[in-house]
Design a protein around this motif. Structure first.
Motif, PDB file in Angstrom:
ATOM      1  N   ASN A 161       1.303   2.927  -7.232  1.00 52.74           N
ATOM      2  CA  ASN A 161       0.714   2.487  -5.958  1.00 52.74           C
ATOM      3  C   ASN A 161      -0.214   1.291  -6.156  1.00 52.74           C
ATOM      4  O   ASN A 161      -0.146   0.307  -5.425  1.00 52.74           O
ATOM      5  CB  ASN A 161      -0.080   3.628  -5.306  1.00 52.74           C
ATOM      6  CG  ASN A 161       0.819   4.692  -4.709  1.00 52.74           C
ATOM      7  OD1 ASN A 161       1.959   4.417  -4.359  1.00 52.74           O
ATOM      8  ND2 ASN A 161       0.332   5.907  -4.604  1.00 52.74           N
ATOM      9  N   GLY A 162      -1.075   1.395  -7.164  1.00 56.16           N
ATOM     10  CA  GLY A 162      -2.014   0.311  -7.455  1.00 56.16           C
ATOM     11  C   GLY A 162      -1.295  -0.970  -7.821  1.00 56.16           C
ATOM     12  O   GLY A 162      -1.667  -2.062  -7.389  1.00 56.16           O
TER      13      GLY A 162
ATOM     14  N   ALA B 128       0.599  -2.476  -4.702  1.00 55.01           N
ATOM     15  CA  ALA B 128      -0.412  -3.047  -3.809  1.00 55.01           C
ATOM     16  C   ALA B 128      -0.912  -4.386  -4.337  1.00 55.01           C
ATOM     17  O   ALA B 128      -1.050  -5.351  -3.586  1.00 55.01           O
ATOM     18  CB  ALA B 128      -1.580  -2.078  -3.664  1.00 55.01           C
TER      19      ALA B 128
ATOM     20  N   GLY C 273      -0.315  -7.909  -2.435  1.00 52.63           N
ATOM     21  CA  GLY C 273      -1.560  -8.546  -1.998  1.00 52.63           C
ATOM     22  C   GLY C 273      -1.748  -9.937  -2.572  1.00 52.63           C
ATOM     23  O   GLY C 273      -2.041 -10.884  -1.847  1.00 52.63           O
TER      24      GLY C 273
ATOM     25  N   THR D 186      -1.413  -5.704 -11.723  1.00 48.52           N
ATOM     26  CA  THR D 186      -0.902  -4.327 -11.681  1.00 48.52           C
ATOM     27  C   THR D 186      -1.798  -3.392 -12.496  1.00 48.52           C
ATOM     28  O   THR D 186      -2.319  -2.423 -11.944  1.00 48.52           O
ATOM     29  CB  THR D 186       0.562  -4.268 -12.173  1.00 48.52           C
ATOM     30  OG1 THR D 186       1.332  -5.153 -11.363  1.00 48.52           O
ATOM     31  CG2 THR D 186       1.116  -2.863 -12.068  1.00 48.52           C
TER      32      THR D 186
ATOM     33  N   LYS E 284      -5.496  -3.288 -10.694  1.00 51.03           N
ATOM     34  CA  LYS E 284      -5.608  -2.470  -9.474  1.00 51.03           C
ATOM     35  C   LYS E 284      -5.376  -0.994  -9.794  1.00 51.03           C
ATOM     36  O   LYS E 284      -6.018  -0.116  -9.248  1.00 51.03           O
ATOM     37  CB  LYS E 284      -4.585  -2.928  -8.431  1.00 51.03           C
ATOM     38  CG  LYS E 284      -4.990  -4.163  -7.675  1.00 51.03           C
ATOM     39  CD  LYS E 284      -5.998  -3.871  -6.577  1.00 51.03           C
ATOM     40  CE  LYS E 284      -6.522  -5.161  -5.980  1.00 51.03           C
ATOM     41  NZ  LYS E 284      -7.390  -5.934  -6.860  1.00 51.03           N
TER      42      LYS E 284
ATOM     43  N   PHE F 131      -5.351   0.949   6.542  1.00 50.10           N
ATOM     44  CA  PHE F 131      -5.236  -0.491   6.291  1.00 50.10           C
ATOM     45  C   PHE F 131      -6.483  -1.218   6.789  1.00 50.10           C
ATOM     46  O   PHE F 131      -7.087  -2.015   6.070  1.00 50.10           O
ATOM     47  CB  PHE F 131      -3.984  -1.036   6.993  1.00 50.10           C
ATOM     48  CG  PHE F 131      -3.821  -2.530   6.871  1.00 50.10           C
ATOM     49  CD1 PHE F 131      -3.319  -3.099   5.711  1.00 50.10           C
ATOM     50  CD2 PHE F 131      -4.183  -3.372   7.921  1.00 50.10           C
ATOM     51  CE1 PHE F 131      -3.180  -4.475   5.584  1.00 50.10           C
ATOM     52  CE2 PHE F 131      -4.053  -4.757   7.808  1.00 50.10           C
ATOM     53  CZ  PHE F 131      -3.547  -5.296   6.644  1.00 50.10           C
TER      54      PHE F 131
ATOM     55  N   ILE G 265      -3.989  -3.759   2.064  1.00 52.76           N
ATOM     56  CA  ILE G 265      -2.640  -3.476   1.541  1.00 52.76           C
ATOM     57  C   ILE G 265      -2.719  -2.373   0.486  1.00 52.76           C
ATOM     58  O   ILE G 265      -1.905  -1.442   0.479  1.00 52.76           O
ATOM     59  CB  ILE G 265      -1.997  -4.760   0.960  1.00 52.76           C
ATOM     60  CG1 ILE G 265      -1.660  -5.743   2.084  1.00 52.76           C
ATOM     61  CG2 ILE G 265      -0.737  -4.430   0.165  1.00 52.76           C
ATOM     62  CD1 ILE G 265      -1.395  -7.170   1.628  1.00 52.76           C
ATOM     63  N   ALA G 266      -3.726  -2.483  -0.405  1.00 52.59           N
ATOM     64  CA  ALA G 266      -3.874  -1.488  -1.482  1.00 52.59           C
ATOM     65  C   ALA G 266      -4.028  -0.083  -0.897  1.00 52.59           C
ATOM     66  O   ALA G 266      -3.342   0.852  -1.312  1.00 52.59           O
ATOM     67  CB  ALA G 266      -5.074  -1.825  -2.353  1.00 52.59           C
ATOM     68  N   GLN G 267      -4.912   0.060   0.071  1.00 55.93           N
ATOM     69  CA  GLN G 267      -5.136   1.388   0.655  1.00 55.93           C
ATOM     70  C   GLN G 267      -3.938   1.846   1.483  1.00 55.93           C
ATOM     71  O   GLN G 267      -3.599   3.019   1.486  1.00 55.93           O
ATOM     72  CB  GLN G 267      -6.412   1.390   1.514  1.00 55.93           C
ATOM     73  CG  GLN G 267      -7.690   1.157   0.720  1.00 55.93           C
ATOM     74  CD  GLN G 267      -7.951   2.200  -0.355  1.00 55.93           C
ATOM     75  OE1 GLN G 267      -7.288   3.231  -0.439  1.00 55.93           O
ATOM     76  NE2 GLN G 267      -8.920   1.922  -1.217  1.00 55.93           N
TER      77      GLN G 267
ATOM     78  N   VAL H 116      -0.724   1.074   0.924  1.00 50.94           N
ATOM     79  CA  VAL H 116       0.303   1.504  -0.047  1.00 50.94           C
ATOM     80  C   VAL H 116      -0.064   2.860  -0.637  1.00 50.94           C
ATOM     81  O   VAL H 116       0.764   3.756  -0.783  1.00 50.94           O
ATOM     82  CB  VAL H 116       0.458   0.444  -1.173  1.00 50.94           C
ATOM     83  CG1 VAL H 116       1.258   0.995  -2.343  1.00 50.94           C
ATOM     84  CG2 VAL H 116       1.129  -0.808  -0.637  1.00 50.94           C
ATOM     85  N   TYR H 117      -1.349   3.005  -0.967  1.00 49.46           N
ATOM     86  CA  TYR H 117      -1.870   4.250  -1.539  1.00 49.46           C
ATOM     87  C   TYR H 117      -1.618   5.428  -0.604  1.00 49.46           C
ATOM     88  O   TYR H 117      -1.221   6.510  -1.018  1.00 49.46           O
ATOM     89  CB  TYR H 117      -3.373   4.068  -1.759  1.00 49.46           C
ATOM     90  CG  TYR H 117      -3.889   4.646  -3.052  1.00 49.46           C
ATOM     91  CD1 TYR H 117      -4.935   5.542  -3.071  1.00 49.46           C
ATOM     92  CD2 TYR H 117      -3.336   4.268  -4.274  1.00 49.46           C
ATOM     93  CE1 TYR H 117      -5.423   6.054  -4.263  1.00 49.46           C
ATOM     94  CE2 TYR H 117      -3.822   4.766  -5.460  1.00 49.46           C
ATOM     95  CZ  TYR H 117      -4.863   5.665  -5.453  1.00 49.46           C
ATOM     96  OH  TYR H 117      -5.347   6.172  -6.630  1.00 49.46           O
TER      97      TYR H 117
END
Length: 293
Positions: free
Chosen positions: A8-9, A12, A16, A70, A73, A203, A275-277, A279-280
């Motif tokens: 996920n990290g 994202a 991003g 990668t 994150k 998001f 985006i990170a959150q 995707v998470y």
């Protein structure tokens, strides 16, 4: 599960960085300008970069970021989860202090990757500013591999980790602000404690918390960028550590210089963490692992 969080990290980070890298390039160039600069602002910087270096010029240094974002994150998000779990007592909600401690731990862990990544990225991003107005034939574009090998040969591992203290000084406060703020905003979108907030809410929570944290730590980011930039323009100051850097900026450029690139930082960090959150919370990593089982 840790592997899912790492996927996920990573996903994202890749999405991003691809979306916001040109703005990050503008931020670096604006922060490095001293006195009468080449660029008047973010838009001017992007237009001039596009004209003089072409579309891919705006992505100079992106390869370093895409390679290392990668693990960066992944470490940050997984470390925060790990420390939150470590600091939680019998499933009770974390206090604000414990949330900040978890963020502090995450920020400290990620620096292992962030510091060399930023160091190499900044040299590549700023090369165009230093070359601006020169004949293209007289200017040789640097490469990340050449810079890294040169630093390792001349200064050893510490050359690649130049600005480590300044990176820590920026990333730890960022994580201390970001993670608790995100958790609290995100919680507003949960109807019950057990269920997840909606994708859109997660998001937007990531965007809001990211932009607030980014703007707050901009002065520390300016110090880090200046310290990590190896080549300076004609008549530009060189620095002997964090305190010397802060003192010279204050004396020669005034307090406003510490907020250079704040708008760019907010525009870069907000979607990056949104985006990170997102995707998470979608759980792409869990989906991929489930597919192979």
């Amino acid at each position: 599960i840790l592997p899912a969080k790492l996927i996920n990290g990573g996903v994202a980070g890749l999405v991003g960085v691809t979306c916001v890298f040109p703005i990050d390039l503008a931020k670096t160039r604006l922060q490095n300008q001293q006195g009468q600069g080449v660029y008047t602002g973010m838009r001017d910087c992007l237009v001039k970069t596009l004209r003089s270096e072409g579309f891919f010029g705006m992505y100079r240094g992106a390869a370093v970021n895409l390679t290392l974002v990668t693990p960066e994150k992944a470490i940050k998000l997984a470390a925060n989860d790990f420390f939150r779990h470590l600091l939680s007592r019998d499933g009770k909600e974390l206090t604000l202090i414990r949330e900040m401690l978890a963020g502090c731990g995450a920020g400290t862990c990620q620096v292992v990757v962030t510091s060399p990544m930023e160091m190499l990225k900044i040299q590549l991003q700023d090369a165009g500013r230093l070359a601006f107005g020169r004949q293209a034939s007289t200017f040789k574009r640097p490469s990340a591999t050449v810079i890294a090998m040169d630093l390792l040969r001349t200064q050893g591992l510490m050359g690649v980790y130049k600005g480590l203290g300044a990176t820590l000084l920026r990333d730890v406060p960022f994580s201390v602000i970001y993670f608790p703020l995100f958790a609290h905003i995100n919680k507003l979108g949960q109807r019950h404690p057990e269920e997840k907030a909606s994708f859109l809410h997660s998001f937007l929570s990531g965007c809001t918390a990211g932009s607030v944290a980014a703007v707050v730590v901009t002065p520390l980011d300016v110090l880090k960028t200046r310290i990590q930039t190896l080549k300076k323009g004609l008549g530009e100051d060189t620095y002997n550590g964090i305190i010397d850097c802060a003192r010279k900026i204050w004396i020669h450029e005034g307090p406003a210089a510490f907020m250079k690139g704040a708008g760019c930082r907010a525009l870069v960090i907000a979607p990056l963490f949104g985006i990170a959150q997102g995707v998470y919370f979608i759980g792409i990593g869990e989906y991929i692992l489930g597919y192979f089982q």
